[in-house]
Design an enzyme around this catalytic site. Structure first.
Site, PDB file in Angstrom:
ATOM      1  CE  LYS A  52      -3.856  -2.377   2.252  1.00 54.19           C
ATOM      2  NZ  LYS A  52      -4.637  -2.678   3.468  1.00 54.19           N
ATOM      3  CD  GLN A  96      -3.525  -4.513   6.528  1.00 60.30           C
ATOM      4  OE1 GLN A  96      -3.656  -3.446   5.941  1.00 60.30           O
ATOM      5  NE2 GLN A  96      -3.951  -5.643   6.013  1.00 60.30           N
ATOM      6  CG  ASP A 119      -9.465   0.075   5.314  1.00 55.45           C
ATOM      7  OD1 ASP A 119      -9.307  -0.333   4.145  1.00 55.45           O
ATOM      8  OD2 ASP A 119      -8.688  -0.185   6.244  1.00 55.45           O
TER       9      ASP A 119
HETATM   10  N1  GUN Z   1      -7.024  -6.877   6.326  1.00 55.00           N
HETATM   11  C1  GUN Z   1      -7.447  -7.593   5.255  1.00 55.00           C
HETATM   12  N2  GUN Z   1      -8.001  -6.784   4.335  1.00 55.00           N
HETATM   13  C2  GUN Z   1      -7.930  -5.536   4.830  1.00 55.00           C
HETATM   14  C3  GUN Z   1      -8.337  -4.261   4.329  1.00 55.00           C
HETATM   15  O1  GUN Z   1      -8.906  -4.110   3.244  1.00 55.00           O
HETATM   16  N3  GUN Z   1      -8.076  -3.201   5.143  1.00 55.00           N
HETATM   17  C4  GUN Z   1      -7.467  -3.342   6.350  1.00 55.00           C
HETATM   18  N4  GUN Z   1      -7.267  -2.236   7.079  1.00 55.00           N
HETATM   19  N5  GUN Z   1      -7.084  -4.496   6.840  1.00 55.00           N
HETATM   20  C5  GUN Z   1      -7.311  -5.592   6.078  1.00 55.00           C
END
Ligand code: GUN
Length: 293
Positions: A52, A96, A119
Site C-alpha cells: 500500500k 491494518q 477503508d
Molecule cells: N485486512 C485484510 N483486508 C484488509 C483491508 O482491506 N483493510 C485493512 N485495514 N485491513 C485488512
C-alpha cells in the site's frame, strides 16, 4: 473465457490517479497523504501494508507507515488514532486488520474520524453504503465492482452467490450487488460456514464471489457453465519448491473451474491489486473532500 485482469486494470487506475495528482502538483496544491497503522509483525499484513505504501509513491501520494509492537495496548492505539484524526496533513488512514487479541477491533474502528476512514469500515460509512449514500466503499468490494464495470459484466437480474460474511468483503459485497444500479441489481445469496448444502446453491449461481480463505474450495462440479467467478481468497500455502517457501492460493480450483467460466479472476493478479488501487482512489476522494467540503 475472459480473465478479469486485476493487475492491468489496477495499473490503469493508478495511472488515472497519478494524472490527477500531477494536476494537483502543477496547481501548487497539497497532494493526498495516506497513513497506514500496522500493529505487530504478521508477515502477510506487513506485505500488504508495504505494498500500500509503495503504491502511494507510484501515484505521487505522500505516505506514512506507523508501526507499533504486538504488545501495544488498546489505549495506546486509540491515542495514535486520535493523533491521526487531528493531524491536518493526513487525508486518510487505515488500521491494518487483524489486530492482536488484547485490542477490541470494534472500539478501534469507531475511533477513526469517518472523513478519514478510507477503508470504509466505520459504522457511519458502512451505514451510508447500505443506504446508497455517497461514502467510502471498502476497498476490496469497491475493486470487484470496478472490475465488473470495466469488463462490462452483466449483473442485472443475475443470481450472485457470495461465499463468506466478513465485514471486510462478504457482507458489504452482498449489499452492493443487490443495490439498484450497475454493477448490482442482482438477486443475492450470502453463504457462510453454517450454510447447508452449499453446492446446491453455488450450482445455481450466475456470479460467484468467494471470500472464504480455503484454498481450492470451489471445484468445477460446484458451478454451472458460463459462471462469472471472482476469487478473493489469498491464502499462503507452504511450497518448498518456491523461493519464498509458500504460494498464494485462491479459493477457486482455477485450472478446472476456468474451463466452465465466462469470466474469472486469477490469484494472484485478480482482486488483490484492485484492493490497493481502490484504497488509493478513496484517499484521493478524501483529499478532494477536505479541500472542497
Ligand atoms: N485486512 C485484510 N483486508 C484488509 C483491508 O482491506 N483493510 C485493512 N485495514 N485491513 C485488512
Amino acid at each position: 473465457m475472459t480473465i478479469l485482469d486485476g493487475k492491468k486494470i489496477s495499473n490503469d487506475i493508478k495511472n488515472e490517479i497519478k494524472a490527477e495528482v500531477d494536476k494537483m502538483k502543477a496547481n501548487g496544491e497539497k497532494v493526498p497523504h495516506l497513513a497506514a497503522v500496522l500493529v505487530g509483525d504478521d508477515g502477510a499484513s506487513l506485505t500488504y501494508v508495504g505494498s500500500k505504501v509503495r503504491s502511494c509513491e507510484r501515484v505521487g501520494f505522500e505516505s506514512t507507515m506507523v508501526r507499533m509492537p504486538h504488545t501495544t495496548s488498546e489505549l495506546e492505539l486509540l491515542k495514535k488514532i486520535k493523533e491521526l484524526n487531528k493531524n491536518d496533513d493526513i487525508d486518510g488512514f487505515i488500521i491494518q486488520l487483524p489486530l492482536p487479541p488484547q485490542i477490541d477491533t470494534q472500539k478501534v474502528l469507531l475511533a477513526v474520524d469517518p472523513s478519514k476512514d478510507v477503508d470504509g469500515f466505520h459504522p457511519e460509512n458502512f451505514g451510508k453504503m447500505a443506504l446508497d449514500m455517497s461514502t467510502f466503499i471498502p476497498a476490496t468490494p469497491f475493486g470487484i465492482l470496478e472490475l465488473l464495470e470495466r469488463y462490462d459484466v452483466d449483473t442485472k437480474g443475475k443470481h450472485t452467490v457470495v461465499i463468506g460474511r466478513s465485514h471486510i468483503v462478504g457482507r458489504p459485497m452482498s449489499i452492493l450487488m443487490s443495490r439498484k444500479g450497475w454493477p448490482g441489481n442482482s438477486t443475492v445469496t450470502l453463504t457462510h460456514s453454517n450454510t447447508k448444502n452449499i453446492t446446491q446453491i453455488t450450482s445455481q449461481a450466475d456470479i460467484i464471489i468467494s471470500a472464504l480463505g480455503v484454498p481450492n474450495f470451489l471445484k468445477a462440479e460446484m458451478v454451472k457453465d458460463d459462471v462469472v467467478i471472482i476469487d478473493v481468497g489469498i491464502t499462503r500455502v507452504e511450497d518448498d519448491s518456491h523461493p519464498k517457501g509458500y504460494v498464494i492460493t485462491g479459493d477457486v480450483d482455477f485450472e478446472n473451474v476456468s474451463k466452465k467460466a465466462s469470466f474469472i479472476t486469477p490469484v494472484p493478479g485478480g482482486v488483490g491489486p484492485m484492493t490497493i488501487a481502490m484504497l488509493l482512489k478513496n484517499t484521493l476522494l478524501a483529499r478532494e473532500q477536505r479541500r472542497n467540503p
